[in-house]
Design a protein around this motif. Structure first.
Motif: not given
Length: 273
Positions: A21-22, A197-200, A205-206, A211-212
């Motif tokens: 996703a990133l 996005g939705p997987s932010g 966390q990974h 963080s945003e």
């Protein structure tokens, strides 16, 4: 956490989803902004800028290619197909980056807005610099290596756009008026650039990137410092007026851009260059 190989990344489904996703965000952002920049070829304010801007666009498209290569390595498909074969609805670039430079096209009556381009590229490059610095500490080792390469060229890109921004904002008359209008236009969409996005949450966390919230805070600090230098106040009110590109929201401008820039590839996707 340190994930050194593709095989390790694939062992954890949650990690793999967050990582891809990133990577799609990073690749799609650079891909479309490089294209918008390339439309200025032969139209920049002077010949030295024409050469410099072309070089920046080539670098930026190269950065997109490196991210698409990481996706190909992870099994997401051929990198050329990822770049050229995906529909607008599948893209996750920020909406701001897909918007046209102005009315007309580069072939027919291009009435492009240089102030808008300076502000959009400066703001985007500053945000990209913050992200790339964070990626140098990413948990995915291949991404860390790419970030180091990108960062070397990004220093000069940022210096370039900072210089333009400062000169035009400290000029009197029409230049400053147009810059103020461009800043308002860019900020009303800029939150989409900072969005993960939705997987932010999972991306953070990974430990793939900061963080945003941290990215937004650092961006605001950098902008506040620059605006003080040009004796202006940074509004700090950023929005997503036309939707969130990370969720697949896009404008007709992206459809038109993809139709043009993928025309050769789509004529024969199997061709060898």
């Amino acid at each position: 956490m340190n994930i050194a190989t593709v095989e390790e990344a694939k062992k954890d489904a949650s990690y793999y989803k967050a990582l891809t996703a990133l990577l799609y965000q990073l690749a799609d952002d650079d891909f479309i902004i490089a294209y918008r920049g390339s439309e200025w070829l032969g139209l920049a304010p002077h010949i030295e800028e024409d050469v410099a801007f072309s070089s920046i666009n080539q670098d930026t498209m190269g950065h997109a290619a490196m991210y698409y290569q990481l996706l190909e390595d992870l099994g997401e498909g051929d990198m050329d197909a990822l770049a050229h074969g995906r529909k607008a609805a599948d893209r996750v670039n920020a909406v701001l980056l897909e918007k046209v430079n102005g009315s007309g096209t580069y072939l027919t009556e291009p009435k492009y807005d240089w102030a808008y381009t300076v502000v959009r590229h400066y703001f985007y490059t500053q945000a990209k610099k913050i992200k790339v610095e964070a990626l140098k500490n990413s948990s995915y080792e291949p991404l860390k290596h790419v970030a180091v390469k990108v960062n070397m060229e990004l220093y000069y890109h940022l210096l370039h756009w900072r210089t333009w921004f400062r000169q035009l904002c400290t000029a009197n008359g029409e230049a400053k008026t147009r810059m103020k209008a461009a800043i308002d236009r860019v900020l009303e969409e800029f939150d989409g650039v900072l969005s993960l996005g939705p997987s932010g949450v999972q991306i953070t966390q990974h430990q793939l990137i900061d963080s945003e919230g941290d990215i937004r805070l650092r961006f605001t600090e950098e902008m506040t410092n620059m605006f003080e230098k040009v004796e202006m106040s940074f509004p700090a009110n950023m929005g997503m007026k036309s939707g969130n590109g990370r969720k697949g929201d896009h404008t007709k401008d992206l459809d038109d851009a993809l139709l043009t820039l993928s025309e050769v590839y789509n004529s024969n996707p199997a061709a060898v260059w």
